[in-house]
Design a protein around this motif. Structure first.
Motif, short mmCIF file in Angstrom:
data_model
loop_
_atom_site.label_atom_id
_atom_site.label_comp_id
_atom_site.label_asym_id
_atom_site.label_seq_id
_atom_site.Cartn_x
_atom_site.Cartn_y
_atom_site.Cartn_z
N GLY A 24 0.79 -1.22 0.00
CA GLY A 24 0.00 0.00 0.00
C GLY A 24 0.82 1.27 0.00
O GLY A 24 0.53 2.20 0.76
N VAL A 25 1.83 1.33 -0.85
CA VAL A 25 2.74 2.47 -0.88
C VAL A 25 2.08 3.68 -1.57
O VAL A 25 1.57 3.57 -2.69
N ILE A 37 15.86 7.37 -1.07
CA ILE A 37 14.97 6.33 -0.56
C ILE A 37 15.78 5.51 0.44
O ILE A 37 16.68 4.75 0.05
N LEU A 38 15.51 5.68 1.71
CA LEU A 38 16.32 5.10 2.78
C LEU A 38 15.65 3.90 3.40
O LEU A 38 14.42 3.85 3.52
N GLY A 39 16.47 2.95 3.85
CA GLY A 39 15.92 1.80 4.55
C GLY A 39 16.93 0.66 4.58
O GLY A 39 17.85 0.62 3.76
N ARG A 40 16.75 -0.24 5.52
CA ARG A 40 17.65 -1.38 5.63
C ARG A 40 17.40 -2.34 4.48
O ARG A 40 16.42 -2.22 3.74
N ASN A 41 18.28 -3.32 4.30
CA ASN A 41 18.11 -4.32 3.26
C ASN A 41 16.78 -5.04 3.45
O ASN A 41 16.40 -5.40 4.58
N PRO A 219 6.34 3.38 3.37
CA PRO A 219 7.04 4.54 3.91
C PRO A 219 6.71 4.77 5.39
O PRO A 219 5.55 4.71 5.78
N LEU A 220 7.76 5.03 6.18
CA LEU A 220 7.57 5.41 7.58
C LEU A 220 7.46 6.92 7.71
O LEU A 220 6.71 7.43 8.54
N ALA A 221 8.24 7.64 6.89
CA ALA A 221 8.27 9.10 6.98
C ALA A 221 8.89 9.66 5.71
O ALA A 221 9.62 8.97 4.99
N SER A 222 8.57 10.92 5.43
CA SER A 222 9.20 11.62 4.31
C SER A 222 9.29 13.10 4.65
O SER A 222 8.52 13.62 5.47
N GLY A 223 10.25 13.78 4.03
CA GLY A 223 10.42 15.20 4.27
C GLY A 223 11.82 15.65 3.90
O GLY A 223 12.58 14.89 3.29
#
Length: 247
Positions: A24-25, A37-41, A219-223
């Motif tokens: 549901g992105v 675009i950040l995040g762990r593997n 997504p957890l957060a954006s900005g």
């Protein structure tokens, strides 16, 4: 009003036999900006990138490019891929011609351009990316940094509007990282939009305007990047915080 070049609406995707890669992105990539675009593997970064180029198709939801839903017909995908360049993490997935020059010219030829236009685009891309010196070198004889430059040149030759890059600093030494960022900076100054998947927070902090943090397929957060990376609790929740690196 924000001018979104790429838009993901309620995008879902699961690989065969696996857990959901995207759930549901809803997010957008702003024209002219540099978005990390950040995040762990395993958080869904690569899947998100592949969706933006039409290499993967949502199982539910939709991807929009430049105000229109993505067209997955043969002609539609050719149009999208001429404007949405993709740089793979592993350059071996991208370089396959006998020489750098042949590899860089492949994309324009594949778009059906005439020989004169292909030659002009190839020359410009080789020059812009600093590949002139090794243009005749076999791609399998290149260093890691040279391979990355050649991969970027092959994308740039098609005159894209946006470049999507998946972990582009992977396998590069510090000088190679600096050279790549300098190249990206030059391309951005020329009007290129960037969306880059990475978990390199030093790269993210130093170069990007905006950041989107992914976790477990959404997504957890954006900005603004400065605000996102100042939120230690968010970084810990996303698996991006390291007590040793200070991030």
């Amino acid at each position: 009003m924000i001018d979104e070049l790429l838009r993901y609406e309620e995008v879902h995707y699961s690989y065969s036999g696996g857990s959901p890669a995207l759930s549901g992105v809803n997010l957008g990539i702003t024209r002219g900006r540099r978005t990390a675009i950040l995040g762990r593997n395993g958080c869904g970064k690569t899947t998100l990138m592949l969706m933006g180029n039409g290499l993967l198709r949502p199982q539910r939801g939709s991807v929009w490019f430049d105000g229109k839903p993505m067209d997955y017909s043969k002609d539609g995908l050719m149009q999208v891929r001429s404007r949405v360049g993709f740089i793979f993490q592993e350059t071996e997935s991208q370089l396959f011609s006998a020489s750098v020059e042949q590899d860089v010219s492949f994309g324009p030829f594949n778009l059906g351009w005439d020989e004169h236009r292909v030659a002009e685009a190839t020359e410009l891309a080789l020059s812009q990316t600093g590949c002139d010196a090794f243009r005749h070198k076999p791609t399998h004889h290149l260093s890691g940094g040279q391979k990355k430059r050649a991969a970027v040149a092959g994308v740039v030759a098609m005159h894209p509007t946006i470049i999507l890059a998946d972990e582009p600093t992977a396998h590069l030494d510090p000088q190679g990282v600096d050279d790549l960022i300098d190249l990206f900076t030059t391309l951005h100054a020329g009007g290129m939009t960037f969306a880059v998947a990475t978990h390199n927070l030093v790269f993210a902090r130093s170069w990007f305007d905006d950041a989107i943090v992914m976790s477990e397929g959404r997504p957890l957060a954006s900005g603004p990047t400065s605000e996102i990376l100042a939120d230690t609790n968010l970084l810990k929740k996303a698996g991006l915080y390291s007590k040793y690196s200070g991030e």
